[in-house]
Design an enzyme around this catalytic site. Sequence first.
Site, PDB file in Angstrom:
ATOM      1  N   PRO A   2       0.831  -1.217   0.000  1.00 63.06           N
ATOM      2  CA  PRO A   2       0.000   0.000   0.000  1.00 63.06           C
ATOM      3  C   PRO A   2       0.861   1.262   0.000  1.00 63.06           C
ATOM      4  O   PRO A   2       1.887   1.325   0.676  1.00 63.06           O
ATOM      5  CB  PRO A   2      -0.788  -0.124   1.309  1.00 63.06           C
ATOM      6  N   GLU A   3       0.436   2.256  -0.775  1.00 65.23           N
ATOM      7  CA  GLU A   3       1.153   3.528  -0.793  1.00 65.23           C
ATOM      8  C   GLU A   3       0.612   4.435   0.306  1.00 65.23           C
ATOM      9  O   GLU A   3      -0.350   4.104   1.007  1.00 65.23           O
ATOM     10  CB  GLU A   3       1.043   4.158  -2.180  1.00 65.23           C
ATOM     11  N   LYS A  52       4.370   5.208   4.666  1.00 62.41           N
ATOM     12  CA  LYS A  52       3.768   3.876   4.700  1.00 62.41           C
ATOM     13  C   LYS A  52       3.718   3.283   6.106  1.00 62.41           C
ATOM     14  O   LYS A  52       3.416   2.105   6.279  1.00 62.41           O
ATOM     15  CB  LYS A  52       4.551   2.945   3.768  1.00 62.41           C
ATOM     16  N   ASN A 160       5.027   2.524  -6.224  1.00 65.87           N
ATOM     17  CA  ASN A 160       5.253   2.285  -7.640  1.00 65.87           C
ATOM     18  C   ASN A 160       4.274   3.033  -8.546  1.00 65.87           C
ATOM     19  O   ASN A 160       4.632   3.467  -9.634  1.00 65.87           O
ATOM     20  CB  ASN A 160       5.164   0.781  -7.918  1.00 65.87           C
ATOM     21  N   ARG A 256      11.320  -2.893  -8.692  1.00 69.20           N
ATOM     22  CA  ARG A 256       9.897  -2.828  -9.040  1.00 69.20           C
ATOM     23  C   ARG A 256       9.752  -2.527 -10.528  1.00 69.20           C
ATOM     24  O   ARG A 256      10.638  -1.925 -11.144  1.00 69.20           O
ATOM     25  CB  ARG A 256       9.189  -1.740  -8.216  1.00 69.20           C
TER      26      ARG A 256
END
Length: 268
Positions: A2-3, A52, A160, A256
């Site tokens: 999760p961002e 985060k 990402n 990523r």
Amino acid sequence: MPEGHTLHRLAGLLNDSFGGRSVRVSSPQGRFAASAALLDGTTMVAAWAHGKQLFCDFEHDRTLYIHLGLIGGLDIGPPAPVRGEVRVRLATDDAVADLRGPQACALVTPEEVAAMTAKLGPDPLQAGADPELAWAKINRSGRPIAALLMDQSVLSGVGNVYRAEVLFRNRIDPHRPGKQLSRRSWRAIWSDLVELMPIGVRDGRIDTVRPEQTPEAMGRPPRVDDHGGEVYVYRRAGQACFICGSRVRTEVLAARNLFWCGRCQRRG
């Protein structure tokens, strides 16, 4: 993973359900039982996020620290039976929050909270966050800007999706070394994050396309993706760029998948 907008949204939901209230705290799974017993029956003062990282402050200077990681989840809703491996359950008569599979879950002191947050970069979702702290590190680094945006010690909360999208929106080459990025480009990135991330908190999804590129405006079908939201390049490898029509590219950068348009993204 999760961002940052997700953690800030969760903090708001926790405050709505448990803030200022005496909370029953348990560990149905058992792995957090000793710490849960110290929190059980005490008042949750406030929940908040830095990037985060999620923090739930309780009375007596005790803080529940949570990092969801790649597979963690926090479900908040009306009372219901425990299902699955629940590390921590917060409960009142009208709400429960179940934490499953976190990367980190610990009871920490104010000093430990201060030490953790001191290692993190500024968070665009925090009022008063100073973008100059991030710029000081970016301006000295030879690493690609796409890698620096994902480094939580440089900038907090960006993952990402947001890194790919803000670089596209500002037409910046993701491979440009930080020390070759212009100050003007950095300020544009920061301003874009300050604009976009609160929308993610509000809506619970990441939308980055401008009004003229929405499905309705372009006459195209809406995006269908587990991550939701209308985006320019994220997870659109091989598809046509909405702006120039060339194919969206992808490669692995900073462990990523990076997505970008080689024709549109030449600035920096």
